[in-house]
Design a protein around this motif. Structure first.
Motif, mmCIF file in Angstrom:
data_model
loop_
_atom_site.group_PDB
_atom_site.id
_atom_site.type_symbol
_atom_site.label_atom_id
_atom_site.label_comp_id
_atom_site.label_asym_id
_atom_site.label_seq_id
_atom_site.Cartn_x
_atom_site.Cartn_y
_atom_site.Cartn_z
ATOM 1 N N LYS A 19 31.523 47.079 27.893
ATOM 2 C CA LYS A 19 32.869 46.538 28.047
ATOM 3 C C LYS A 19 32.753 45.023 28.051
ATOM 4 C CE LYS A 19 36.732 46.223 31.249
ATOM 5 N NZ LYS A 19 37.257 46.579 32.595
ATOM 6 N N THR A 21 32.961 41.202 28.832
ATOM 7 C CA THR A 21 33.271 40.449 30.057
ATOM 8 C C THR A 21 33.804 39.089 29.665
ATOM 9 O OG1 THR A 21 31.077 39.457 30.218
ATOM 10 C CG2 THR A 21 31.366 41.651 31.198
ATOM 11 N N THR A 340 29.307 40.509 38.592
ATOM 12 C CA THR A 340 30.292 41.471 39.114
ATOM 13 C C THR A 340 31.708 40.946 38.896
ATOM 14 O OG1 THR A 340 28.695 42.166 40.799
ATOM 15 C CG2 THR A 340 31.030 42.731 41.166
ATOM 16 N N GLN A 343 33.471 41.013 35.327
ATOM 17 C CA GLN A 343 33.937 42.311 34.861
ATOM 18 C C GLN A 343 35.333 42.659 35.405
ATOM 19 O OE1 GLN A 343 30.947 45.199 35.906
ATOM 20 N NE2 GLN A 343 29.344 44.184 34.674
ATOM 21 N N GLN A 344 35.857 41.754 36.287
ATOM 22 C CA GLN A 344 37.174 41.996 36.888
ATOM 23 C C GLN A 344 38.245 41.249 36.091
ATOM 24 O OE1 GLN A 344 36.755 40.776 40.971
ATOM 25 N NE2 GLN A 344 35.129 42.283 41.401
ATOM 26 N N ASP A 345 39.324 41.933 35.759
ATOM 27 C CA ASP A 345 40.386 41.351 34.931
ATOM 28 C C ASP A 345 41.062 40.178 35.616
ATOM 29 O OD1 ASP A 345 39.834 43.204 33.009
ATOM 30 O OD2 ASP A 345 41.361 44.630 33.716
ATOM 31 N N CYS A 348 38.908 37.072 35.379
ATOM 32 C CA CYS A 348 38.874 36.569 34.006
ATOM 33 C C CYS A 348 40.180 35.870 33.639
ATOM 34 C CB CYS A 348 38.614 37.718 33.045
ATOM 35 S SG CYS A 348 36.931 38.399 33.172
ATOM 36 N N ASP A 371 29.363 37.623 26.531
ATOM 37 C CA ASP A 371 30.370 38.619 26.930
ATOM 38 C C ASP A 371 29.859 40.042 26.745
ATOM 39 O OD1 ASP A 371 32.113 36.629 27.602
ATOM 40 O OD2 ASP A 371 33.187 36.651 25.674
ATOM 41 N N SER A 374 24.666 42.394 30.227
ATOM 42 C CA SER A 374 24.818 42.890 31.593
ATOM 43 C C SER A 374 23.788 42.226 32.508
ATOM 44 C CB SER A 374 24.643 44.399 31.627
ATOM 45 O OG SER A 374 23.297 44.740 31.300
#
Length: 836
Positions: A19, A21, A340, A343-345, A348, A371, A374
């Motif tokens: 996903k 980032t 961590t 990865q949170q909307d 971002c 992006d 990991s």
């Protein structure tokens, strides 16, 4: 478990599985003062030579080290922004861009940093004192060749630029790069450490390879100059290509391995970055290069790219220097939290809003690949990557800004600060980071020293074992190093063996520092001041072969206690005894016909001069002097003249009687009885005249001969004037020759004694002896020269005694019946009568 590659080729399938980032959006942030950053996020895969338009260069492979360094800068700035004592109330912003390992890309971002704040253009001014660029300072880039390009730009504007990896010695030139700083030591320090390592193990026959870039060429050039001053011989030096896509690169690498094989060196020093080092090591394994000791640097020694090569253990022993760098507390936790958050909307969304304030569309050279990465992909590097240099670089700018603004621990005044105003504080004042003090030296570098590490393999697992450290001197714990040799001891790699005391270095072949050890010859010695030659001893000194010092020469002459001297003195005593006994016998029988016919009292004078001649042998024994040298020849000539003058008188008498019988009665009166003594005196005075000429023209003198004998100085009398020598002794020769002419044809009847025959043989022996004497005396320059002169004197005396006097003694003692007037006195007269 083997650590993963630093360069991650992220395929599309792998990227789709992740996903995306917003990590790429974390490398810019607004603030009161912006600090620019140049980091190698990716590596260029384009062929730059094929570019036909100045378009944006795309980097499509991630370089994890570059990402971690950039995160280190972000961590340091976030820490400073949260600090209550450093720049309180001031927010630092940052703007980090990718360099792609390429000067072209680094230059593009650098031009952006130089644009006037709030615009997209660089003002062309006569005076840039009040010019306010977009950034206050720049951190990076990491490579020396990139810094050499960008540093000239930033130095023109006097914008502080602090590199965290560039180590080229060229960058130490503060006249060309006045605003360039670095938080790593110069390559000169690294090279000195490598040279000390080679000297510690006695390795002086090595190969050195550098990557064909600024780092490799610069470090290798420094190494060659310093190694030559420490008796290290370079068997091979070469450069390996950095553009591995070039079709010629493979051939260059293969040629390099072949040439190394020919030199038979056991030590290879490699100055290269990870990719060229990987290519060289792969070819070494594939071509079956024998195991060597590889000495590396931080540029590749910690690289997973090199460590993950298949069968890498077969290359031999790997040692390398890495910069001493402390840990950065809290960094790993910070990175974990950041991965961590990205990865949170919500996080971002906030980041993207911040980026709009910085006109993010102007130049999008951040980290697009980030992006799709990991925490797992970078976790293995977090514990090993050198973060402190980046961390310290940011703090050096922050402390300079703190002092330029005049901040206290509580607040900072709002003031307009130009970049060039920071330089004074960066040059002069130290700063502390996590309790450790740092300061830029005169070349704008920090020297924290190096650690020596060893690649230790256990069950296919690589461990970096610290085995030494270097600051001003090198310490090595040799017991921790297990070499690839059978006994795990260090291998030898010498073009020459260490010469022992008394041996000098003789260069061989075309390698000027390769040499054989050769013993110093006689009369030279080895000096620690110059081990390449032997120093000649002083004239009065000597030395044996392979000597470290000279010794004083002892004096050499004919000593009294030498066996040869004792033998000659015994012979002299016998000769003197015979002469004295003959004289006594002649004196007791002075009135007999034999003695009277032989010369009467003239015989006693002749025997007396022979005795003196024998005694003169003592003048040739013992330490000579100038006076002794002068007297020797004079005494010899005068004594011999006294004897020959009596023979001359007798020869004239025989000639008058035999050849001129009619004139004989008139002239015999002058060569017989008392008037004969006048002729003897005249002959003697004539010889004295020649002796005076000898003294005037140049008598013999004492010479110290240092060449004839190896360990002694020969004290010998040398002839100054051979003309004077010939006149003095030639006169005696002339007398002898006249005597010979007067007597050698004289014959008597069988019942008469032939007096002339004794004179003939005596003179003949004298001539024979002198022929040998002249030949030896003129060429001999040893102590045997004195022996030759003594031998000449004694043999001449014995020859005269044996041929002239001893036969007469035989008649007196054993044949007294022949000692009659008829047998002697009438012999000459009868011979004359028979001839008439």
């Amino acid at each position: 478990i083997m650590v993963p590659d630093l360069l991650l080729g992220l395929s599309f399938s792998y990227a789709a599985a992740l996903k995306p980032t917003c990590l790429s959006a974390q490398f810019r942030s607004p603030g009161d003062y912006i600090i620019g950053g140049l980091f190698p996020f990716g590596k260029n895969t384009e062929n730059l030579a094929a570019r036909s338009e100045p378009t944006l260069v795309v980097c499509d492979r991630l370089f994890v080290d570059g990402l971690i360094w950039a995160l280190g800068m972000k961590f340091a700035i976030d820490q400073i922004n949260n600090s209550t004592s450093l720049l309180p109330g001031v927010k630092l912003g940052y703007d980090m861009h990718d360099t792609c390992f390429e000067p072209v890309v680094a230059l593009q971002a650098s031009l952006l940093f130089l644009t006037q704040n709030g615009t997209t253009g660089i003002g062309v001014l006569c005076n840039y004192t009040d010019y306010q660029a977009r950034v206050t300072a720049v951190i990076g880039p990491h490579k020396s060749d990139l810094c050499l390009v960008t540093a000239k730009l930033f130095s023109f504007f006097l914008i502080p630029q602090v590199s965290y990896r560039a180590s080229s010695e060229k960058l130490s030139n503060t006249e060309l790069y006045p605003s360039f700083y670095r938080t790593v030591p110069s390559d000169k320090n690294l090279v000195e450490a490598v040279v000390m390592l080679l000297n510690k193990f006695g390795w002086n026959w090595i190969a050195t390879i550098g990557s064909d870039d600024e780092y490799g060429r610069g470090a290798q050039g420094l190494f060659l100059s310093i190694a030559g001053n420490h008796s290290i011989c370079i068997a091979f030096e070469g450069l390996i290509p950095t553009d591995l896509a070039d079709p010629k690169a493979k051939n260059q690498l293969e040629d390099t391995i072949k040439l190394i094989n020919k030199t038979k060196v056991n030590i290879i020093v490699l100055f290269a970055f990870s990719q060229p080092a990987q290519a060289l090591l792969e070819h070494s394994i594939r071509m079956g290069l024998t195991k060597k000791v590889w000495i590396g640097t931080e540029a590749w020694i910690l690289s997973d790219i090199a460590a993950s090569i298949p069968n890498i253990q077969s290359i031999g022993t790997v040692l390398g220097f890495i910069m001493k760098a402390g840990t950065v507390p809290g960094f790993q936790k910070y990175v974990t939290n950041l991965f961590t958050s990205v990865q949170q909307d919500k996080f971002c969304q906030e980041t993207r809003e911040f980026n709009r304030l910085m006109n993010s569309d102007m130049l999008d050279t951040h980290c697009k690949q980030c992006d799709h990465i990991s925490l797992h992909d970078v976790s293995s590097m977090l514990s090993r990557s050198q973060i402190q240099p980046v961390y310290v670089a940011v703090y050096s700018v922050a402390y300079a800004l703190h002092r330029a603004l005049g901040c206290t621990h509580q607040a900072c005044p709002k003031a307009s600060i130009r970049s060039w105003q920071l330089l004074h504080f960066m040059n002069t004042l130290p700063f502390k980071v996590n309790g450790q003090s740092f300061r830029f030296d005169q070349s704008h570098s920090t020297n924290t020293g190096y650690k020596l590490i060893f690649w230790s393999w256990r069950n296919s697992t690589l461990t970096y074992v610290p085995v030494g450290n270097y600051e001003e001197s090198l310490y090595i714990n040799k017991s921790q190093i297990q070499f690839h040799t059978a006994d795990q001891k260090e291998p030898t790699s010498e073009c020459f063996r260490h010469c022992k005391p008394g041996q000098f270095r003789r260069i061989k072949g075309f390698h000027l520092c390769c040499y054989d050890c050769t013993d110093c010859p006689e009369n030279t010695f080895w000096s620690t001041k110059d081990s390449s030659t032997c120093t000649p001893c002083l004239e009065h000194q000597w030395s044996p072969v392979r000597s470290t010092q000279c010794y004083d020469r002892s004096e050499r002459y004919l000593f009294w206690n030498e066996p040869l001297t004792i033998a000659l003195l015994m012979l002299m005593s016998i000769t003197i005894s015979l002469t004295c006994l003959t004289a006594v016998l002649f004196l007791k029988n002075l009135e007999t016909p034999l003695v009277q016919a032989s010369g009467g009292k003239l015989n006693l004078f002749a025997l007396f001069t022979l005795m003196l001649l024998c005694l003169s042998c003592c003048l040739y024994v013992g330490k000579p002097s100038n006076n002794l040298c002068m007297i020797q020849q004079i005494v010899y000539a005068l004594c011999l003249n006294g004897c020959f003058s009596t023979f001359f008188i007798k020869s004239l008498e025989i000639t008058l009687v035999t050849e001129f019988p009619r004139c004989a009665p008139t002239f015999l009166y002058w060569v017989t009885q008392r008037r004969a003594w006048l002729l003897v005196a005249l002959c003697f005075l004539t010889e004295c005249l020649f002796c005076f000429c000898y003294l005037h023209l140049g008598p013999d003198y004492l010479v110290s001969d240092y060449k004839s004998l190896p360990t002694e100085v020969l004290l010998v009398c040398n002839t100054e004037s051979w003309l004077a020598f010939a006149l003095m002794h030639g006169y005696n020769g002339c007398l002898a020759f006249v005597c010979f002419l007067c007597t050698f044809m004289v014959q008597t009847s069988g019942n008469k004694y032939n007096i002339a025959r004794g004179i003939t043989f005596a003179i003949l022996i004298y001539f024979i002896i002198w022929i040998f004497f002249i030949a030896i005396f003129a060429t001999l320059k040893t102590v045997l020269r004195s022996v030759t002169q003594i031998g000449t004197i004694l043999t001449t005396s014995l020859g005269i005694l044996g041929t002239y006097y001893i036969p007469k003694c035989y008649i007196i003692l054993l044949k007294p019946d022949l000692n009659t007037v008829d047998y002697f006195q009438n012999s000459i007269k009868e011979e004359a009568e028979e001839d008439s």
